[in-house]
Design an enzyme around this catalytic site. Structure first.
Site, PDB file in Angstrom:
ATOM      1  N   HIS A 198     -57.781  71.098  96.065  1.00 20.26           N
ATOM      2  CA  HIS A 198     -57.193  70.583  94.811  1.00 20.26           C
ATOM      3  C   HIS A 198     -57.108  71.690  93.764  1.00 20.26           C
ATOM      4  O   HIS A 198     -56.143  71.797  93.018  1.00 20.26           O
ATOM      5  CB  HIS A 198     -58.022  69.418  94.278  1.00 20.26           C
TER       6      HIS A 198
ATOM      7  N   ASP B 177     -48.676  67.252  98.572  1.00 24.42           N
ATOM      8  CA  ASP B 177     -49.641  66.736  99.545  1.00 24.42           C
ATOM      9  C   ASP B 177     -50.191  67.862 100.431  1.00 24.42           C
ATOM     10  O   ASP B 177     -49.530  68.862 100.667  1.00 24.42           O
ATOM     11  CB  ASP B 177     -48.953  65.661 100.402  1.00 24.42           C
TER      12      ASP B 177
ATOM     13  N   LEU C 247     -37.671  72.453  79.922  1.00 28.03           N
ATOM     14  CA  LEU C 247     -38.067  71.682  81.110  1.00 28.03           C
ATOM     15  C   LEU C 247     -38.987  70.503  80.764  1.00 28.03           C
ATOM     16  O   LEU C 247     -39.983  70.669  80.055  1.00 28.03           O
ATOM     17  CB  LEU C 247     -38.822  72.607  82.081  1.00 28.03           C
TER      18      LEU C 247
HETATM   19  C1  IPE Z   1     -49.496  60.858  97.920  1.00 30.25           C
HETATM   20  O1  IPE Z   1     -50.367  61.533  98.766  1.00 30.25           O
HETATM   21  C2  IPE Z   1     -50.026  60.889  96.526  1.00 30.25           C
HETATM   22  C3  IPE Z   1     -50.065  62.194  95.882  1.00 30.25           C
HETATM   23  C4  IPE Z   1     -49.630  63.312  96.380  1.00 30.25           C
HETATM   24  C5  IPE Z   1     -50.637  62.202  94.574  1.00 30.25           C
HETATM   25  P1  IPE Z   1     -51.473  60.758  99.621  1.00 30.25           P
HETATM   26  O2  IPE Z   1     -52.199  61.782 100.391  1.00 30.25           O
HETATM   27  O3  IPE Z   1     -52.267  59.889  98.733  1.00 30.25           O
HETATM   28  O4  IPE Z   1     -50.559  59.839 100.547  1.00 30.25           O
HETATM   29  P2  IPE Z   1     -50.895  59.122 101.928  1.00 30.25           P
HETATM   30  O5  IPE Z   1     -52.188  58.397 101.742  1.00 30.25           O
HETATM   31  O6  IPE Z   1     -51.013  60.182 102.961  1.00 30.25           O
HETATM   32  O7  IPE Z   1     -49.734  58.226 102.155  1.00 30.25           O
HETATM   33  C1  IPE Z   2     -52.707  65.726  97.684  1.00 29.52           C
HETATM   34  O1  IPE Z   2     -53.487  66.276  98.681  1.00 29.52           O
HETATM   35  C2  IPE Z   2     -53.468  65.538  96.394  1.00 29.52           C
HETATM   36  C3  IPE Z   2     -53.708  64.143  96.013  1.00 29.52           C
HETATM   37  C4  IPE Z   2     -53.311  63.101  96.681  1.00 29.52           C
HETATM   38  C5  IPE Z   2     -54.472  63.928  94.811  1.00 29.52           C
HETATM   39  P1  IPE Z   2     -54.457  65.380  99.566  1.00 29.52           P
HETATM   40  O2  IPE Z   2     -55.782  65.300  98.895  1.00 29.52           O
HETATM   41  O3  IPE Z   2     -53.831  64.070  99.857  1.00 29.52           O
HETATM   42  O4  IPE Z   2     -54.570  66.249 100.867  1.00 29.52           O
HETATM   43  P2  IPE Z   2     -54.581  65.727 102.376  1.00 29.52           P
HETATM   44  O5  IPE Z   2     -53.378  64.870 102.547  1.00 29.52           O
HETATM   45  O6  IPE Z   2     -55.853  64.952 102.544  1.00 29.52           O
HETATM   46  O7  IPE Z   2     -54.535  66.959 103.203  1.00 29.52           O
HETATM   47 MG    MG Z   3     -52.591  63.457 101.339  1.00 26.82          MG
END
Ligand code: IPE
Ligand code: IPE
Ligand code: MG
Length: 254
Positions: free
Chosen positions: A51, A34, A145
């Protein structure tokens, strides 16, 4: 083994590394990757840039997991809730598996990695399915792995599917109600080919599970770090492993 040499040659002698014991490593590490969006925002870049950079982190962590001989690495890449995001962002994310695998699949093959997925694969765009399926097929006979991507994964959806599967089996009299036990539920979950995670890592400072492996983390150790996923690296990973090694897992005992 010859295929591990490129990884072993890499610079590993960090301060932290010397403290990591090669015994008592977690077998299965699950990661909620995240913070890509916030990483990009911090730099005045579009979320997509976060990303993209996050993919580089995946390569670093996979290399480290191979080098440490971990059994499995489950990476939360896209949740069932992530469809709520703007269409352009979802489309961008769905292109990442093919980008990632175009440049990295051969290394995975050479390093004996087995690519797998959990989640509802059928709802992913066809081009995404194709890229991922190619990597699953090309690594199918590998024995190292397990690199498991959670793609369109939601723990509640997974449990629902498992429940329905069990209900069908009961209805068709393939099993009796008394045959339903924890082992059967494990077999019906998307994760049936894995042991439960020993360690769950979440980056970016959020302290929640966001519908990830709710059943499977019953006794996992949790590690939360403020570091955004694109800034997470081998050293941060090793730090998490060292913290894991300092924990006393009691499983309800004393
Ligand atoms: C969780 O992250 C999902 C992934 C890392 C793929 P999110 O960014 O979607 O989670 P929330 O919305 O902060 O809970
Ligand atoms: C995690 O990073 C990737 C996915 C959920 C696909 P985020 O896109 O949720 O990044 P933040 O949480 O908005 O910083
Ligand atoms: Mg996120």
């Amino acid at each position: 083994m010859a295929f591990r040499i490129p990884f072993l040659k890499r610079k590993l002698k960090t301060e932290i590394n010397t403290e990591l014991s090669l015994e008592n490593l977690p077998k299965h590490v699950a990661i909620i990757m995240d913070g890509n969006g916030r990483w990009a925002k911090q730099r005045g870049l579009p979320r997509a840039a976060g990303h993209k950079e996050g993919m580089t982190t995946i390569k670093k962590i996979v290399s480290k997991a191979v080098e440490l001989n971990l059994e499995a690495l489950t990476l939360y890449a896209f949740s069932t809730e992530n469809w709520k995001r703007p269409k352009t962002e979802v489309e961008y994310i769905m292109k990442l598996p093919s980008q990632f695998l175009d440049t990295y699949l051969q290394e995975l093959v050479d390093n004996n990695v087995q690519v797998r997925t959990i989640g509802d694969f059928s709802k992913l765009p066809e081009h995404t399915q194709k890229a991922v399926q190619t990597s699953i097929d090309r690594t199918a006979s590998n024995t190292g792995l397990i690199l498991n991507f959670a793609l369109n994964y939601g723990s509640r959806a997974e449990m629902l599917d498992a429940l329905k599967g069990i209900a069908h089996d009961v209805e068709a009299k393939r099993i009796a109600i008394d045959d339903i036990n924890e082992e059967l539920i494990n077999q019906k979950l998307y994760t049936h080919f894995l042991n439960d995670p020993d360690l769950l890592i979440r980056t970016s400072g959020e302290v929640r599970l966001s519908n990830f492996l709710l059943w499977q983390v019953a006794y996992s150790e949790f590690y939360f770090t403020d570091v955004y996923w694109p800034d997470f690296d081998e050293n941060e990973f090793v730090k998490a492993l060292i913290v894991y090694q300092s924990r006393k897992r009691r499983y309800g005992g004393i």
